[in-house]
Design a protein around this motif. Structure first.
Motif, short mmCIF file in Angstrom:
data_model
loop_
_atom_site.label_atom_id
_atom_site.label_comp_id
_atom_site.label_asym_id
_atom_site.label_seq_id
_atom_site.Cartn_x
_atom_site.Cartn_y
_atom_site.Cartn_z
N ASP A 1 0.84 -1.21 0.00
CA ASP A 1 0.00 0.00 0.00
C ASP A 1 0.87 1.25 0.00
OD1 ASP A 1 -2.21 -1.56 -0.05
OD2 ASP A 1 -2.70 -1.36 2.09
N ARG A 2 1.94 1.20 0.79
CA ARG A 2 2.81 2.38 0.86
C ARG A 2 3.43 2.67 -0.50
NH1 ARG A 2 6.62 2.08 6.04
NH2 ARG A 2 7.61 3.84 5.01
N GLU A 3 3.82 1.62 -1.20
CA GLU A 3 4.44 1.83 -2.52
C GLU A 3 3.41 2.31 -3.53
OE1 GLU A 3 7.60 2.07 -3.31
OE2 GLU A 3 7.94 1.63 -1.19
N VAL A 4 2.18 1.83 -3.40
CA VAL A 4 1.12 2.27 -4.32
C VAL A 4 0.88 3.77 -4.08
CG1 VAL A 4 -1.35 2.07 -4.86
CG2 VAL A 4 0.03 0.01 -4.56
N GLU A 5 0.78 4.14 -2.80
CA GLU A 5 0.57 5.56 -2.45
C GLU A 5 1.69 6.42 -3.02
OE1 GLU A 5 -1.90 7.31 -1.25
OE2 GLU A 5 -2.86 5.33 -1.48
N ARG A 6 2.90 5.95 -2.82
CA ARG A 6 4.07 6.69 -3.28
C ARG A 6 4.02 6.91 -4.80
NH1 ARG A 6 10.31 5.81 -1.87
NH2 ARG A 6 11.07 6.40 -3.91
N ALA A 7 3.65 5.84 -5.52
CA ALA A 7 3.57 5.95 -6.99
C ALA A 7 2.48 6.95 -7.38
CB ALA A 7 3.27 4.57 -7.60
N LYS A 8 1.36 6.87 -6.66
CA LYS A 8 0.25 7.79 -6.96
C LYS A 8 0.71 9.23 -6.75
CE LYS A 8 -3.90 5.15 -5.86
NZ LYS A 8 -4.67 4.76 -4.68
N LYS A 9 1.37 9.46 -5.60
CA LYS A 9 1.81 10.83 -5.26
C LYS A 9 2.75 11.39 -6.32
CE LYS A 9 1.44 11.36 -0.31
NZ LYS A 9 1.99 10.44 0.66
N SER A 10 3.62 10.51 -6.84
CA SER A 10 4.56 11.06 -7.83
C SER A 10 3.98 10.97 -9.25
CB SER A 10 5.92 10.40 -7.71
OG SER A 10 5.77 9.04 -7.49
#
Ligand code: PEP
Ligand code: MG
Length: 763
Positions: free
Chosen positions: A594-603
């Motif tokens: 989830d953290r990596e998905v969030e990170r990808a979304k943010k960038s």
């Protein structure tokens, strides 16, 4: 620890005694006179050293008879007359068994063969030791006494040391006539067939290359001891420097591998070792023979030791002696071997990373001493389609580099220096196999349904981009297990996000829309990377690996998840987690994802169209609660290699225990059945990706248990499709329901018979 400390406490002749004996043996061989005179002199020297009433040397003739060549104590007339067949009498038994035989009362031994012409009537105690060279018995050294007594371990050890030297002398041409030396040479170069276990099927023809280069050939006795001592000194200095260099260049290593190197250093600098080598040289041996001699003595000593740690060190000592021999023979270092275009690699054991370092085009086959079918080196070999035979421990001793070898990975046999007819027969077999592969390829689009209409999906196991073209070739429906850790094992450092991403993208591109299930890096157990600090674990298979390491070390798993998300942007991503034990462990993995998905979304990066998560059922704990695990994921996959290892508590990498327990054991089958039923009830798609399904009988049983999706090595896809179309899932289920209730140890033979009777394609 010192090698000296490994010596048994009792006195005996000790090193000085051995030195004197070697010098006398040297003098006996160097003296003027006939071959027979020199041999008799040698026998009498040995007899007086071991304080025996009788000492005799039997040599093996071309017809395998053992002929009395020399004796001190038996009737002289018996020399060249007394013969024993291979396996006949105590002498024949020693030759055949390749090991010493001790008995206090020889005439009472069931194998005793009386030879009246020798005059052996008053003799009771008997010690026979084989003259071994290159794993072959060249003859037998026999010591006998009138008194009935048991020879001590030290006496047996001394006799073995003498026998080692005798075998070297017999092969070197320094004692026997030219004709007899030729006979010995021919014996050593005879064609041989060794039976082991086929681990990766297929036929390979090629030339032997050793993972560890062999020691060069050498003379036994030297004329100038001072010059030999200087060569020894020089070799030892270079050995020490090379071990120091290994430690420096692997300074980042920790845990087990560093311990191994430290032990090496201790041995390389061991004072006692050096003293004994020098003493052997000053008794008249060449530096090389001295190394062999001291190695044989150490072997005898360490094998008697009750301490398992010391016995384990045998391997280190042997390896160190080999290194020293190679350095003295002019090798610059122990670097990478030159390969032939048709290399058959011969080794006692090797890891998956070592195998991946070899050029795949030149490597045609593998002969390994002790490796099990589910070890990772076997899995990599299977993925690379390299035929492999294991369980042939003395293959190295019986082969010279460059010798022709034929491997039959189906029959589990190797042929060393085969005669022309054997080579031709195997070429024909190879041709037939290629034809069969062509037939499998032509069947790749046929729907895979059992005779009673159960649809079975066939996926393929992979781990390298090189595997991906097999998807098209075999017609597999996708990749059911992509072992991502292989990329981690090949390199010398952790692969960067971009290198990981490039591999995953390439795999997805090559799959051309077929699903690829990426198993996150399953590092640990036997899959260790030299650059990582795993710490030393007594039971690494049950240690810090799979998701256990992933949640503790987000620094490894998070970049991998990032790479997977990017590579699958805009496509469907299938992710699978290894070695799950408890359902709750999946929460930790999901949080990281989830953290990596969030990170990808943010960038602002694109994400996969869908993310499907799977869990591997590889521990009994996970199998027992497969329904709870299923509730947290989209699919399950049974990793039968690990599951069987934990079910039977039998290390999958240990040749000694691995074959003891058959996956066709009814207990294991019913355990699998329970797992399948739990998954069915939870409506979770379930596949089987363990190597056991490579075997058609086990694969059929799994179909009978209700498994409908399999992920197999590419080579097995064609035969498996044929099998599926030739069996009835319902009939198999009914047969299993009855037979699993019976007290069988294994249902293998029964199931094979049932399949045969029902016309199943078992090839
Ligand atoms: C298994 O354990 O069955 C499996 C497929 O994973 P690996 O062999 O890579 O441990
Ligand atoms: Mg596994």
């Amino acid at each position: 620890m010192s090698i000296e400390n490994t010596r048994p406490p009792h006195g005996g002749h000790g090193d000085r005694g051995i030195t004197v004996l070697l010098r006398r043996m040297h003098d006996a061989v160097a003296q003027e006179g006939s071959v027979q005179d020199r041999l008799d002199q040698l026998t009498s020297v040995i007899a007086s050293h071991v304080v025996a009433d009788v000492c005799s040397i039997y040599l093996r003739r071309p017809d395998d008879d053992l002929e009395l060549y020399s004796t001190e104590g038996l009737n002289r007339e018996a020399v060249h007359k007394t013969r024993l067949k291979w396996g006949e009498g105590l002498v024949g038994l020693v030759a055949e068994g390749h090991r010493p035989l001790v008995t206090a009362d020889a005439p009472l031994h069931p194998a005793f063969a009386y030879r009246p012409e020798t005059g052996e009537d008053p003799l009771h105690s008997f010690l026979g030791v084989p003259l071994l060279r290159s794993g072959k018995t060249l003859g037998v050294l026999v010591v006998q006494n009138k008194a009935a007594r048991i020879y001590s371990d030290e006496e047996v050890g001394a006799a073995q040391a003498v026998a080692t030297l005798l075998a070297e002398i017999a092969a070197s041409g320094e004692l026997l006539s030219q004709e007899e030396t030729d006979v010995v040479g021919e014996m050593l170069r005879r064609p041989e067939k060794l039976k082991g276990f086929g681990i990766v099927s297929g036929i390979a023809l090629g030339r032997a290359v050793f993972l560890q280069p062999p020691a060069p050939k050498h003379k036994v006795f030297a004329d100038d001891p001072a010059a030999e001592a200087a060569r020894l000194e020089d070799g030892l200095n270079r050995l020490r420097a090379s071990v120091d260099e290994m430690l420096v260049s692997n300074a980042s290593l920790s845990g087990v591998s560093r311990d191994v190197l430290e032990t090496y250093r201790l041995f390389a600098y061991d004072r006692g070792w050096k003293d004994r080598l020098r003493a052997a040289v000053f008794s008249g041996l060449t530096a090389e023979s001295a190394v062999e001699q001291v190695k044989a003595e150490n072997r005898a000593r360490l094998l008697q030791s009750r301490d398992p740690y010391l016995r384990e060190r045998l391997h280190d000592l042997d390896d160190l002696s080999h290194r020293l021999l190679r350095l003295m023979g002019g090798a610059l270092n122990g670097g990478r071997r030159k390969l032939y275009d048709d290399t058959i690699l011969v080794a006692s054991t090797m890891g998956p990373a070592e195998l991946l370092e070899y050029d795949r085009k030149s490597l045609k086959g593998l002969v390994l001493g002790e490796v099990s079918a589910t070890s990772h080196v076997a899995i990599v070999a299977r993925a690379l389609k390299i035929p492999m035979v294991t369980g042939v421990r003395d293959a190295i001793d019986r082969t010279d580099e460059g010798d022709q070898i034929v491997i039959d990975g189906d029959a589990g046999e190797i042929h060393i220096r085969p005669v022309r007819e054997v080579v031709e027969a195997f070429r024909a077999k190879h041709q037939r196999q290629s034809e069969r592969q062509a037939v499998y390829a032509s069947e790749r689009d046929i729907p895979t349904e059992t005779k009673d209409g159960v649809k079975i999906s066939i996926l393929m196991n992979a781990g390298l981009a090189l595997d991906m073209p097999y998807l098209e070739e075999t017609g597999a429906e996708g990749v059911g297990l992509f072992r991502t850790e292989l990329q981690f094992l090949i390199g010398t450092q952790l692969p960067s996000v971009s290198t990981q991403e490039a591999l995953y993208r390439e795999a997805l591109d090559l799959a051309a829309g077929k699903p690829v299930i990426f198993r996150t890096a399953d590092i640990g157990g036997d899959k260790t990377a030299a650059y990582m600090d795993h710490g030393a674990e007594v039971n690494p298979a049950m240690g810090w690996r799979g998701v256990r390491m992933a949640v503790d070390r987000p620094g490894i798993i998070r970049p991998q998840l990032r790479a997977l998300l990017s590579a699958a942007a805009g496509r469907e991503l299938y992710l699978m987690f290894p070695l799950v034990t408890l359902a709750s462990e999946l929460d930790g993995m999901r949080a990281l994802l989830d953290r990596e998905v969030e990170r990808a979304k943010k960038s602002g990066r694109d994400l996969p169209r869908a993310i499907n998560i799977g869990a591997m059922i590889e521990t009994p704990a996970a199998a027992w609660q497969a329904d709870q695990i299923a509730a947290k994921v989209d699919f399950l996959s049974i990793g039968g290699n690990d599951l069987a290892q934990f079910y039977f508590a039998a290390d999958r990498d240990s040749e000694r225990v691995q074959r003891r327990y058959d996956p066709m054991n009814p207990g294991f089958l019913s355990f699998l059945q329970m797992t399948v039923q739990k998954a069915l009830k939870a409506k979770a798609p379930l596949s089987y990706c363990g190597e056991q399904a490579v075997d058609p009988v086990t694969a059929a049983a799994l179909i009978g248990l209700g498994v409908t999706q399999f992920s197999l090595p590419a080579v097995s896809v064609g035969p498996f499709r044929r099998l599926v179309r030739s069996v009835s899932a319902g009939d198999l289920a009914a047969w299993l329901a009855v037979e699993m209730q019976q007290p069988h140890l294994s249902l293998r033979d029964g199931c094979a018979q049932f399949l045969k009777d029902n016309g199943a394609a078992l090839e």
